[in-house]
Scaffold this motif. Structure first.
Motif, PDB file in Angstrom:
ATOM      1  N   MET A 205       0.811  -1.217   0.000  1.00 42.52           N
ATOM      2  CA  MET A 205       0.000   0.000   0.000  1.00 42.52           C
ATOM      3  C   MET A 205       0.848   1.274   0.000  1.00 42.52           C
ATOM      4  O   MET A 205       0.546   2.223  -0.725  1.00 42.52           O
ATOM      5  CB  MET A 205      -0.959   0.011   1.182  1.00 42.52           C
ATOM      6  CG  MET A 205      -1.962   1.129   1.137  1.00 42.52           C
ATOM      7  SD  MET A 205      -3.324   0.731   2.247  1.00 42.52           S
ATOM      8  CE  MET A 205      -4.062   2.318   2.447  1.00 42.52           C
ATOM      9  N   ALA A 206       1.908   1.303   0.786  1.00 36.76           N
ATOM     10  CA  ALA A 206       2.716   2.527   0.882  1.00 36.76           C
ATOM     11  C   ALA A 206       3.287   2.929  -0.475  1.00 36.76           C
ATOM     12  O   ALA A 206       3.208   4.094  -0.865  1.00 36.76           O
ATOM     13  CB  ALA A 206       3.833   2.341   1.903  1.00 36.76           C
ATOM     14  N   ILE A 207       3.829   1.986  -1.200  1.00 31.89           N
ATOM     15  CA  ILE A 207       4.424   2.333  -2.491  1.00 31.89           C
ATOM     16  C   ILE A 207       3.354   2.751  -3.494  1.00 31.89           C
ATOM     17  O   ILE A 207       3.567   3.649  -4.306  1.00 31.89           O
ATOM     18  CB  ILE A 207       5.335   1.195  -3.033  1.00 31.89           C
ATOM     19  CG1 ILE A 207       6.251   1.724  -4.134  1.00 31.89           C
ATOM     20  CG2 ILE A 207       4.534   0.010  -3.523  1.00 31.89           C
ATOM     21  CD1 ILE A 207       7.281   2.705  -3.698  1.00 31.89           C
ATOM     22  N   HIS A 208       2.175   2.141  -3.426  1.00 28.41           N
ATOM     23  CA  HIS A 208       1.094   2.509  -4.348  1.00 28.41           C
ATOM     24  C   HIS A 208       0.461   3.847  -3.983  1.00 28.41           C
ATOM     25  O   HIS A 208       0.030   4.584  -4.872  1.00 28.41           O
ATOM     26  CB  HIS A 208       0.029   1.417  -4.394  1.00 28.41           C
ATOM     27  CG  HIS A 208       0.486   0.184  -5.089  1.00 28.41           C
ATOM     28  ND1 HIS A 208       0.757   0.135  -6.436  1.00 28.41           N
ATOM     29  CD2 HIS A 208       0.740  -1.062  -4.620  1.00 28.41           C
ATOM     30  CE1 HIS A 208       1.155  -1.075  -6.766  1.00 28.41           C
ATOM     31  NE2 HIS A 208       1.161  -1.824  -5.675  1.00 28.41           N
ATOM     32  N   GLN A 209       0.402   4.166  -2.701  1.00 26.96           N
ATOM     33  CA  GLN A 209      -0.194   5.431  -2.276  1.00 26.96           C
ATOM     34  C   GLN A 209       0.773   6.599  -2.422  1.00 26.96           C
ATOM     35  O   GLN A 209       0.359   7.716  -2.703  1.00 26.96           O
ATOM     36  CB  GLN A 209      -0.653   5.351  -0.814  1.00 26.96           C
ATOM     37  CG  GLN A 209      -1.772   4.367  -0.566  1.00 26.96           C
ATOM     38  CD  GLN A 209      -3.039   4.708  -1.316  1.00 26.96           C
ATOM     39  OE1 GLN A 209      -3.551   5.819  -1.238  1.00 26.96           O
ATOM     40  NE2 GLN A 209      -3.558   3.748  -2.064  1.00 26.96           N
ATOM     41  N   ILE A 210       2.061   6.341  -2.227  1.00 24.26           N
ATOM     42  CA  ILE A 210       3.037   7.428  -2.144  1.00 24.26           C
ATOM     43  C   ILE A 210       3.989   7.457  -3.331  1.00 24.26           C
ATOM     44  O   ILE A 210       4.294   8.513  -3.866  1.00 24.26           O
ATOM     45  CB  ILE A 210       3.847   7.308  -0.834  1.00 24.26           C
ATOM     46  CG1 ILE A 210       2.901   7.307   0.372  1.00 24.26           C
ATOM     47  CG2 ILE A 210       4.871   8.425  -0.721  1.00 24.26           C
ATOM     48  CD1 ILE A 210       3.514   6.790   1.644  1.00 24.26           C
ATOM     49  N   GLY A 211       4.508   6.312  -3.740  1.00 31.65           N
ATOM     50  CA  GLY A 211       5.537   6.259  -4.776  1.00 31.65           C
ATOM     51  C   GLY A 211       6.911   6.466  -4.153  1.00 31.65           C
ATOM     52  O   GLY A 211       7.036   6.723  -2.959  1.00 31.65           O
ATOM     53  N   GLU A 212       7.959   6.344  -4.949  1.00 34.38           N
ATOM     54  CA  GLU A 212       9.313   6.556  -4.443  1.00 34.38           C
ATOM     55  C   GLU A 212       9.542   8.047  -4.229  1.00 34.38           C
ATOM     56  O   GLU A 212       9.031   8.877  -4.975  1.00 34.38           O
ATOM     57  CB  GLU A 212      10.344   5.988  -5.405  1.00 34.38           C
ATOM     58  CG  GLU A 212      10.326   4.466  -5.420  1.00 34.38           C
ATOM     59  CD  GLU A 212      11.527   3.879  -6.116  1.00 34.38           C
ATOM     60  OE1 GLU A 212      12.649   4.377  -5.897  1.00 34.38           O
ATOM     61  OE2 GLU A 212      11.329   2.916  -6.869  1.00 34.38           O
ATOM     62  N   LEU A 213      10.327   8.373  -3.199  1.00 28.15           N
ATOM     63  CA  LEU A 213      10.546   9.771  -2.832  1.00 28.15           C
ATOM     64  C   LEU A 213      12.026  10.134  -2.829  1.00 28.15           C
ATOM     65  O   LEU A 213      12.878   9.297  -2.559  1.00 28.15           O
ATOM     66  CB  LEU A 213       9.981  10.039  -1.430  1.00 28.15           C
ATOM     67  CG  LEU A 213       8.499   9.774  -1.214  1.00 28.15           C
ATOM     68  CD1 LEU A 213       8.133  10.025   0.245  1.00 28.15           C
ATOM     69  CD2 LEU A 213       7.648  10.630  -2.128  1.00 28.15           C
TER      70      LEU A 213
END
Length: 142
Positions: free
Chosen positions: A91-99
């Motif tokens: 979920m984190a990668i899908h909600q936020i993406g790489e930073l």
């Protein structure tokens, strides 16, 4: 509570989504609920008593438990029964993406992680996302 969240159309056609659908409609309802729950956050790890899941999905305890188990078997999530914590693994990668390290959301992610109640999955979460979100300190599993 988040004001919005993303559910990718690929959920329906990807490997994990297909595995969830094979688990039946209860599993699909649980998966969509986990991504859009009013209790969720951007990192996908949050407090979720089974009673909330059962009531808010309308599945009852038996349907919610079976649906959650299918989601776990598909690798979509993990559930810490003792601490009543769910982790929707991707979920984190899908909600936020790489930073980039300079993105202020990195601090927000660390703060969200630090505020969580105890969970069995802190170390696993940290190992998966520390480099992507430039996290500075891990928490121990309980």
């Amino acid at each position: 509570m988040r004001d919005y969240g993303k559910i990718s159309p690929q959920f329906w056609t990807g490997k994990t989504g297909k595995a969830i659908k094979a688990g039946g409609p209860d599993a699909v309802v649980v998966a969509v609920y986990l991504m859009s729950s009013p209790h969720s956050n951007m990192i996908g790890m949050y407090y979720l008593p089974m009673m909330y899941l059962a009531h808010e999905t309308g599945l009852g305890i038996e349907g919610a438990s079976k649906g959650l188990q299918r989601c776990i078997e598909a690798g979509f999530c993990r559930y810490d029964e003792e601490n009543e914590m769910v982790w929707v693994v991707e979920m984190a990668i899908h909600q936020i993406g790489e930073l980039k390290a300079t993105d202020n959301r990195c601090i927000g992610i660390q703060n969200e992680y630090d505020r969580l109640p105890e969970s069995l999955y802190f170390q696993e979460f940290y190992e998966k996302y520390a480099s992507i979100f430039h996290m500075k300190k891990p928490r121990g599993n309980t």
